[in-house]
Design a protein around this motif. Structure first.
Motif, PDB file in Angstrom:
ATOM      1  N   THR A 131      -7.049  -1.836  -1.135  1.00  0.00           N
ATOM      2  CA  THR A 131      -7.769  -0.613  -1.509  1.00  0.00           C
ATOM      3  C   THR A 131      -6.894   0.413  -2.220  1.00  0.00           C
ATOM      4  O   THR A 131      -7.420   1.360  -2.798  1.00  0.00           O
ATOM      5  N   ASP A 132      -5.578   0.266  -2.182  1.00  0.00           N
ATOM      6  CA  ASP A 132      -4.705   1.265  -2.794  1.00  0.00           C
ATOM      7  C   ASP A 132      -4.881   1.284  -4.312  1.00  0.00           C
ATOM      8  O   ASP A 132      -4.968   0.229  -4.958  1.00  0.00           O
ATOM      9  N   THR A 133      -4.893   2.483  -4.878  1.00  0.00           N
ATOM     10  CA  THR A 133      -4.937   2.590  -6.335  1.00  0.00           C
ATOM     11  C   THR A 133      -3.580   2.259  -6.939  1.00  0.00           C
ATOM     12  O   THR A 133      -3.493   1.839  -8.087  1.00  0.00           O
ATOM     13  N   PHE A 134      -2.507   2.453  -6.173  1.00  0.00           N
ATOM     14  CA  PHE A 134      -1.178   2.092  -6.644  1.00  0.00           C
ATOM     15  C   PHE A 134      -0.343   1.512  -5.510  1.00  0.00           C
ATOM     16  O   PHE A 134      -0.125   0.323  -5.439  1.00  0.00           O
ATOM     17  N   GLY A 135       0.151   2.358  -4.632  1.00  0.00           N
ATOM     18  CA  GLY A 135       1.013   1.894  -3.546  1.00  0.00           C
ATOM     19  C   GLY A 135       2.473   2.170  -3.854  1.00  0.00           C
ATOM     20  O   GLY A 135       3.240   1.260  -4.178  1.00  0.00           O
ATOM     21  N   ASN A 136       2.865   3.450  -3.740  1.00  0.00           N
ATOM     22  CA  ASN A 136       4.260   3.833  -4.024  1.00  0.00           C
ATOM     23  C   ASN A 136       5.259   3.037  -3.190  1.00  0.00           C
ATOM     24  O   ASN A 136       6.396   2.814  -3.620  1.00  0.00           O
ATOM     25  N   VAL A 137       4.841   2.601  -1.998  1.00  0.00           N
ATOM     26  CA  VAL A 137       5.771   1.895  -1.110  1.00  0.00           C
ATOM     27  C   VAL A 137       6.258   0.591  -1.718  1.00  0.00           C
ATOM     28  O   VAL A 137       7.347   0.109  -1.378  1.00  0.00           O
ATOM     29  N   VAL A 138       5.467   0.006  -2.617  1.00  0.00           N
ATOM     30  CA  VAL A 138       5.897  -1.242  -3.266  1.00  0.00           C
ATOM     31  C   VAL A 138       7.157  -0.997  -4.088  1.00  0.00           C
ATOM     32  O   VAL A 138       8.130  -1.764  -4.012  1.00  0.00           O
ATOM     33  N   ASP A 172      -2.368  -9.430  -5.964  1.00  0.00           N
ATOM     34  CA  ASP A 172      -2.244  -9.184  -7.395  1.00  0.00           C
ATOM     35  C   ASP A 172      -3.129  -8.004  -7.775  1.00  0.00           C
ATOM     36  O   ASP A 172      -4.180  -8.148  -8.405  1.00  0.00           O
ATOM     37  N   ASP A 173      -2.677  -6.820  -7.388  1.00  0.00           N
ATOM     38  CA  ASP A 173      -3.476  -5.615  -7.549  1.00  0.00           C
ATOM     39  C   ASP A 173      -2.544  -4.415  -7.534  1.00  0.00           C
ATOM     40  O   ASP A 173      -1.384  -4.513  -7.101  1.00  0.00           O
ATOM     41  N   ALA A 174      -3.036  -3.275  -8.023  1.00  0.00           N
ATOM     42  CA  ALA A 174      -2.316  -2.005  -7.941  1.00  0.00           C
ATOM     43  C   ALA A 174      -0.881  -2.136  -8.460  1.00  0.00           C
ATOM     44  O   ALA A 174      -0.650  -2.727  -9.507  1.00  0.00           O
ATOM     45  N   ALA A 175       0.094  -1.584  -7.730  1.00  0.00           N
ATOM     46  CA  ALA A 175       1.482  -1.590  -8.202  1.00  0.00           C
ATOM     47  C   ALA A 175       2.016  -3.000  -8.383  1.00  0.00           C
ATOM     48  O   ALA A 175       2.792  -3.273  -9.311  1.00  0.00           O
ATOM     49  N   ALA A 176       1.628  -3.902  -7.498  1.00  0.00           N
ATOM     50  CA  ALA A 176       2.112  -5.281  -7.601  1.00  0.00           C
ATOM     51  C   ALA A 176       1.642  -5.934  -8.891  1.00  0.00           C
ATOM     52  O   ALA A 176       2.382  -6.682  -9.535  1.00  0.00           O
ATOM     53  N   ARG A 177       0.423  -5.666  -9.289  1.00  0.00           N
ATOM     54  CA  ARG A 177      -0.105  -6.235 -10.534  1.00  0.00           C
ATOM     55  C   ARG A 177       0.699  -5.758 -11.734  1.00  0.00           C
ATOM     56  O   ARG A 177       0.924  -6.505 -12.684  1.00  0.00           O
ATOM     57  N   GLU A 178       1.141  -4.508 -11.681  1.00  0.00           N
ATOM     58  CA  GLU A 178       1.870  -3.918 -12.800  1.00  0.00           C
ATOM     59  C   GLU A 178       3.349  -4.309 -12.811  1.00  0.00           C
ATOM     60  O   GLU A 178       3.929  -4.489 -13.885  1.00  0.00           O
ATOM     61  N   HIS A 179       3.955  -4.424 -11.638  1.00  0.00           N
ATOM     62  CA  HIS A 179       5.421  -4.484 -11.593  1.00  0.00           C
ATOM     63  C   HIS A 179       6.020  -5.724 -10.942  1.00  0.00           C
ATOM     64  O   HIS A 179       7.234  -5.931 -11.046  1.00  0.00           O
ATOM     65  N   GLY A 239      -6.853   8.262 -18.682  1.00  0.00           N
ATOM     66  CA  GLY A 239      -5.546   7.969 -19.236  1.00  0.00           C
ATOM     67  C   GLY A 239      -4.666   7.387 -18.145  1.00  0.00           C
ATOM     68  O   GLY A 239      -4.793   7.757 -16.971  1.00  0.00           O
ATOM     69  N   VAL A 240      -3.788   6.463 -18.496  1.00  0.00           N
ATOM     70  CA  VAL A 240      -2.929   5.814 -17.506  1.00  0.00           C
ATOM     71  C   VAL A 240      -1.670   6.649 -17.292  1.00  0.00           C
ATOM     72  O   VAL A 240      -0.908   6.913 -18.218  1.00  0.00           O
ATOM     73  N   TRP A 241      -1.510   7.094 -16.056  1.00  0.00           N
ATOM     74  CA  TRP A 241      -0.300   7.797 -15.630  1.00  0.00           C
ATOM     75  C   TRP A 241       0.227   7.064 -14.404  1.00  0.00           C
ATOM     76  O   TRP A 241      -0.360   7.128 -13.338  1.00  0.00           O
ATOM     77  N   SER A 242       1.313   6.337 -14.563  1.00  0.00           N
ATOM     78  CA  SER A 242       1.814   5.469 -13.509  1.00  0.00           C
ATOM     79  C   SER A 242       2.715   6.246 -12.548  1.00  0.00           C
ATOM     80  O   SER A 242       2.659   7.475 -12.469  1.00  0.00           O
ATOM     81  N   ARG A 243       3.551   5.530 -11.819  1.00  0.00           N
ATOM     82  CA  ARG A 243       4.427   6.129 -10.813  1.00  0.00           C
ATOM     83  C   ARG A 243       5.844   5.622 -11.027  1.00  0.00           C
ATOM     84  O   ARG A 243       6.074   4.570 -11.624  1.00  0.00           O
ATOM     85  N   GLY A 244       6.796   6.359 -10.497  1.00  0.00           N
ATOM     86  CA  GLY A 244       8.190   5.954 -10.561  1.00  0.00           C
ATOM     87  C   GLY A 244       8.772   5.826  -9.163  1.00  0.00           C
ATOM     88  O   GLY A 244       8.053   5.892  -8.162  1.00  0.00           O
TER      89      GLY A 244
END
Length: 406
Positions: free
Chosen positions: A299-306, A320-327, A189-194
């Motif tokens: 390699t980051d699955t997300f990258g909160n620092v973005v 174009d990956d992880a948090a950057a791909r999404e946001h 299930g997709v659980w993102s970050r804030g």
């Protein structure tokens, strides 16, 4: 916390198991901090199980400082190879079963897949407690950066075995859902970050800090925040900055964080600015005092620092990956390059430095878009994915349905 119209689970006891936890500084620890705070604010009871950090004693401890947990259980810890500042937990399923027989959780969330995580999953399964897991780290890809790429398939198989023993695995992006599916992980299930936009804000820009970096009003600070380690693709960050500096000699490269590559980088680049680990308001000041943010990781699955950089009003350059791909929307609130095109990463950063109007427009839009990414909504999503699956949640849902039929 503002809730949606979806039915939320009743107050529950959730145990969070992790090899890393605040005050350690990394993406997993930060995510768990926000999750625990949100769950407690929602009235849930949170017990944290983690390895001993430094000179702590084993056993249950009451909550102290920030309200991150209701109770805490500390197990033995040993240094993680290659990450001396992190530890993996040593315990047995039997020890955890005894703990949970005394105070049984409604559900268990395992954030890391080390020995502590294995023991927790085994104990929960034997006791019939719902157990979920988080795919926070691409450990199987890290092997490429440490000269042991032959282990990648083995680590991938281990990850598949570990996560498929849990009821659901939470991943931070849709792409990671595809990646884990290819690995053979079956239920996700997709659980993102804030991001906390009240902490990370352009208002914390500090001209005295910029002056200490050797900057004036017309020069730029290129910022990197994160672990100074090979898997963060720091070689690309260095190559990118050096190209920028050739055209703009007054630009400074500011690195916030620590890690195994720091000594090597300091020796080779004594003119770079190494700020070490920063926390809280000091970290927010460093973000806000930059101009351009490089996130070269593949390699980051997300990258909160973005998201933290966006909230701070920085122009982010990333793959174009992880948090950057999404946001990140290319050339609107940041710059993205395809994963296989390193030159596009560099040319994107150069374009921002060469075009101040574009840079400032992107910075303004990044802040506006970050304001939409609250942790509240992500805690609620966690509740829907994990807590609603517990017997207690199902009991109350069935009871409510029975009442509505009367």
């Amino acid at each position: 916390m503002i809730k949606s119209n979806q039915a939320s689970p009743r107050e529950q006891h959730i145990t969070i198991v992790s090899e890393t936890f605040p005050p350690e500084i990394n993406g997993v620890a930060n995510t768990l901090k926000q999750l625990c705070q949100g769950l407690i604010q929602d009235g849930h009871t949170v017990t944290v199980v983690r390895p001993r950090q430094r000179h702590e004693s084993k056993g249950l401890t009451p909550s102290a400082g920030e309200a991150l947990f209701s109770r805490e259980y500390i197990v033995a810890g040993l240094p993680l190879p290659g990450y001396a500042d992190l530890r993996f937990g040593i315990t047995t399923g039997g020890e955890l079963r005894r703990l949970w027989q005394t105070n049984r959780p409604d559900t268990v969330y395992v954030a890391t897949q080390g020995p502590l995580g294995v023991a927790a999953v085994s104990a929960a399964r034997k006791m019939g407690i719902p157990v979920s897991s988080g795919f926070h780290t691409n450990f199987h890809q890290y092997s490429r950066y440490y000269g042991v790429g032959v282990l990648e398939k083995l680590l991938c198989s281990y990850g598949r075995w570990f996560h498929n023993r849990t009821d659901i695995t939470l991943v931070p992006t849709k792409k990671m859902q595809q990646v884990t599916a290819k690995m053979g992980i079956t239920s996700t299930g997709v659980w993102s970050r804030g991001v906390d936009c009240s902490r990370f804000t352009p208002k914390k820009r500090d001209e005295s800090l910029r002056k200490s970096w050797g900057l004036d009003g017309n020069s730029r600070a290129v910022l990197f925040v994160g672990r100074l380690a090979a898997e963060k693709n720091l070689k690309m960050a260095v190559a990118c900055y050096e190209r920028i500096r050739k055209l703009h000699p007054r630009t400074k490269f500011v690195l916030v964080g620590d890690g195994p590559m720091r000594k090597q980088l300091e020796e080779k680049h004594p003119d770079y600015i190494f700020c070490g680990i920063q926390r809280g308001n000091d970290l927010a000041r460093h973000y806000a005092s930059g101009d351009l943010f490089l996130f070269p990781s593949k390699t980051d699955t997300f990258g909160n620092v973005v998201l933290e950089a966006m909230a701070s009003g920085l122009a982010v350059v990333a793959y174009d990956d992880a948090a950057a791909r999404e946001h990140i929307h290319h050339e609107e609130n940041g710059i993205k390059a395809p994963l296989t095109m390193d030159e596009r990463f560099i040319s994107g950063a150069l374009r921002l430095v060469n075009q101040p109007t574009l840079l400032n427009r992107i910075r303004d839009q990044a802040r506006l878009d970050a304001l939409k990414l609250s942790w509240n909504s992500q805690v609620e999503q966690f509740e829907q994915l994990v807590l609603n699956q517990s017997p207690k949640a199902r009991y109350y849902a069935n009871k409510q349905q029975s009442i509505s039929l009367l």
